[in-house]
Write a protein that holds these residues in place. Structure first.
Motif, PDB file in Angstrom:
ATOM      1  N   TYR A   4       0.779  -1.242   0.000  1.00 33.83           N
ATOM      2  CA  TYR A   4       0.000   0.000   0.000  1.00 33.83           C
ATOM      3  C   TYR A   4       0.812   1.293   0.000  1.00 33.83           C
ATOM      4  CZ  TYR A   4      -3.635  -3.239   1.427  1.00 33.83           C
ATOM      5  OH  TYR A   4      -4.502  -4.294   1.483  1.00 33.83           O
ATOM      6  N   PHE A   5       2.053   1.277   0.487  1.00 31.35           N
ATOM      7  CA  PHE A   5       2.711   2.546   0.788  1.00 31.35           C
ATOM      8  C   PHE A   5       3.976   2.851  -0.003  1.00 31.35           C
ATOM      9  CE2 PHE A   5       0.374   1.235   4.610  1.00 31.35           C
ATOM     10  CZ  PHE A   5      -0.549   2.255   4.626  1.00 31.35           C
ATOM     11  N   PHE A   6       4.465   1.954  -0.822  1.00 31.86           N
ATOM     12  CA  PHE A   6       5.625   2.270  -1.646  1.00 31.86           C
ATOM     13  C   PHE A   6       5.197   3.141  -2.807  1.00 31.86           C
ATOM     14  CE2 PHE A   6       8.501  -1.578  -0.494  1.00 31.86           C
ATOM     15  CZ  PHE A   6       8.749  -1.012   0.729  1.00 31.86           C
ATOM     16  N   GLU A   7       6.172   3.668  -3.538  1.00 28.25           N
ATOM     17  CA  GLU A   7       5.883   4.566  -4.660  1.00 28.25           C
ATOM     18  C   GLU A   7       4.947   3.924  -5.680  1.00 28.25           C
ATOM     19  OE1 GLU A   7       8.382   6.720  -8.156  1.00 28.25           O
ATOM     20  OE2 GLU A   7       9.244   6.746  -6.140  1.00 28.25           O
ATOM     21  N   ASP A   8       5.167   2.672  -5.976  1.00 28.22           N
ATOM     22  CA  ASP A   8       4.306   1.938  -6.905  1.00 28.22           C
ATOM     23  C   ASP A   8       3.681   0.770  -6.131  1.00 28.22           C
ATOM     24  OD1 ASP A   8       3.095   1.158  -9.292  1.00 28.22           O
ATOM     25  OD2 ASP A   8       4.813  -0.077  -9.877  1.00 28.22           O
ATOM     26  N   PRO A   9       2.614   1.039  -5.338  1.00 27.02           N
ATOM     27  CA  PRO A   9       2.055   0.001  -4.469  1.00 27.02           C
ATOM     28  C   PRO A   9       1.410  -1.142  -5.249  1.00 27.02           C
ATOM     29  CG  PRO A   9       0.638   1.919  -4.459  1.00 27.02           C
ATOM     30  CD  PRO A   9       1.852   2.277  -5.274  1.00 27.02           C
ATOM     31  N   LYS A  10       1.372  -2.290  -4.605  1.00 25.59           N
ATOM     32  CA  LYS A  10       0.771  -3.482  -5.199  1.00 25.59           C
ATOM     33  C   LYS A  10      -0.731  -3.289  -5.416  1.00 25.59           C
ATOM     34  CE  LYS A  10       0.431  -8.441  -4.288  1.00 25.59           C
ATOM     35  NZ  LYS A  10       0.828  -9.513  -3.359  1.00 25.59           N
ATOM     36  N   TYR A  11      -1.401  -2.638  -4.445  1.00 22.44           N
ATOM     37  CA  TYR A  11      -2.846  -2.427  -4.520  1.00 22.44           C
ATOM     38  C   TYR A  11      -3.177  -0.957  -4.718  1.00 22.44           C
ATOM     39  CZ  TYR A  11      -2.899  -7.119  -2.581  1.00 22.44           C
ATOM     40  OH  TYR A  11      -2.690  -8.446  -2.371  1.00 22.44           O
ATOM     41  N   PRO A  55       5.940   3.693  12.668  1.00 23.53           N
ATOM     42  CA  PRO A  55       4.598   4.156  13.037  1.00 23.53           C
ATOM     43  C   PRO A  55       3.536   3.673  12.049  1.00 23.53           C
ATOM     44  CG  PRO A  55       6.157   5.947  13.206  1.00 23.53           C
ATOM     45  CD  PRO A  55       6.893   4.789  12.593  1.00 23.53           C
ATOM     46  N   LEU A  56       3.869   3.656  10.788  1.00 19.14           N
ATOM     47  CA  LEU A  56       2.935   3.212   9.756  1.00 19.14           C
ATOM     48  C   LEU A  56       2.525   1.756   9.988  1.00 19.14           C
ATOM     49  CD1 LEU A  56       1.627   4.420   7.281  1.00 19.14           C
ATOM     50  CD2 LEU A  56       3.594   3.726   5.952  1.00 19.14           C
ATOM     51  N   GLN A  57       3.462   0.915  10.393  1.00 21.56           N
ATOM     52  CA  GLN A  57       3.148  -0.493  10.651  1.00 21.56           C
ATOM     53  C   GLN A  57       2.257  -0.644  11.880  1.00 21.56           C
ATOM     54  OE1 GLN A  57       7.425  -1.396  10.571  1.00 21.56           O
ATOM     55  NE2 GLN A  57       6.877  -3.188   9.369  1.00 21.56           N
TER      56      GLN A  57
END
Length: 90
Positions: A4-11, A55-57
């Motif tokens: 969800y949170f990388f530059e090119d997220p899976k979803y 924190p995101l996790q």
């Protein structure tokens, strides 16, 4: 994180909204506010000197439990957190 949170997220954004019951923008605002107001959610080092969860996790764990009604042990393999950490996040 990659889902969800990388530059090119899976979803995409629609799947994020479905899984978390809110927009990604609102979710990131909540992360920012919680991190600024609660030191437990800030990234820190553990007793062994290793970095703890981001924190995101931690907030992903809490929101996922609240949004879906899942129990702490349901997502331990997905987020790679112990059941105790899930409870503490909530």
């Amino acid at each position: 994180m990659a889902d969800y949170f990388f530059e090119d997220p899976k979803y995409n954004e629609d799947i994020f909204r479905h899984r978390f019951r809110m927009s990604k923008r609102l979710f990131l605002k909540i992360v920012s506010d919680v991190e600024a107001n609660d030191s437990w959610f800030q990234e820190a080092f553990d007793a062994r000197g290793r970095k703890g969860f981001k924190p995101l996790q931690k907030i992903t764990s809490a929101i996922k439990q609240l949004a879906t009604g899942s129990t702490p042990d349901e997502n331990d393999e997905y987020l790679h957190m112990a059941e105790r950490t899930f409870r503490e996040c909530l």
